[in-house]
Design a protein around this motif. Structure first.
Motif, short mmCIF file in Angstrom:
data_model
loop_
_atom_site.label_atom_id
_atom_site.label_comp_id
_atom_site.label_asym_id
_atom_site.label_seq_id
_atom_site.Cartn_x
_atom_site.Cartn_y
_atom_site.Cartn_z
N LEU A 139 -5.87 0.77 -3.62
CA LEU A 139 -4.96 1.11 -2.52
C LEU A 139 -5.30 0.35 -1.26
N TRP A 140 -6.61 0.28 -0.88
CA TRP A 140 -7.01 -0.29 0.39
C TRP A 140 -7.31 -1.78 0.30
N ARG B 178 0.17 -3.79 -7.72
CA ARG B 178 -0.54 -3.68 -6.44
C ARG B 178 -1.73 -4.66 -6.39
N ARG C 17 0.82 -1.22 0.00
CA ARG C 17 0.00 0.00 0.00
C ARG C 17 0.85 1.26 0.00
N ALA D 60 -2.38 -7.79 -3.74
CA ALA D 60 -3.59 -7.89 -2.91
C ALA D 60 -4.60 -8.88 -3.45
#
Length: 200
Positions: free
Chosen positions: A132-133, A73, A8, A77
């Motif tokens: 992002l989260w 990213r 992140r 994730a």
């Protein structure tokens, strides 16, 4: 470098750095073509075609860079694929609309700015926040961590395989090395075998 997973914090700083670099690149395109004064005082139309073309090329390059960062990213994730591709496609559409806005916008008339560009920007920002989260995948690759941080130096492949096998394989039981003691020998001359006292 462009294929490793990122977390992140790195995704946030990479995105921020690319945003600032793109703003500087667009400003350089304006300065190199018509200039800021020429952009403000010029009329919309063919006089801005060079600026719009340069801005489009630069924006598409940064769309590819942001797409690479978002892909790394999302892989870290294990995020949904449609979120990633929506982010990339919307960013590409935004680049085309931004270049077109430079052709038609009239700085003397604020109403000439397209309102759909702002809505598309909000949608891209929402997708960026989702990426992002996103929660990282459970577990970690210890070899990747040691290669990234390199605490004790990278190990060659045979030594790394031996260390992994030694940590996973159970300890083998020790072999029994105790031997039976030989029977004691009688003193003196051994007797010959046979019946009776003298034998046959």
């Amino acid at each position: 470098m462009f294929t490793s997973n990122i977390g992140r914090l790195r995704f946030f700083f990479y995105s921020l750095g690319l945003f600032m670099a793109e703003a500087v690149a667009i400003a350089l395109c304006i300065a190199a073509t018509v200039g800021f004064a020429g952009l403000i005082n010029s009329m919309p139309g063919p006089s801005r075609q060079g600026l719009a073309g340069a801005a489009l090329v630069v924006s598409l390059i940064f769309v590819a860079l942001r797409g690479n960062v978002a892909w790394r990213r999302s892989r870290d994730a294990d995020a949904s694929g449609w979120i990633l591709w929506s982010y990339i496609v919307f960013s590409g559409i935004y680049a085309f609309l931004q270049a077109g806005a430079l052709l038609v916008i009239d700085f003397g008339n604020p109403e000439s700015a397209p309102g759909g560009l702002n809505l598309l920007g909000l949608a891209i920002f929402g997708l960026w926040c989702t990426i992002l989260w996103a929660k990282p995948v459970a577990g970690s690759n210890i070899n990747e961590l040691t290669e990234v941080f390199d605490f004790e130096g990278s190990l060659p492949e045979p030594a790394r395989a031996e260390r992994t096998a030694a940590s996973v394989a159970p300890a083998a039981p020790r072999a029994q090395t105790t031997r039976a003691a030989p029977a004691p020998q009688p003193f003196g001359r051994p007797r010959p075998a046979g019946f009776g006292k003298r034998g046959l």
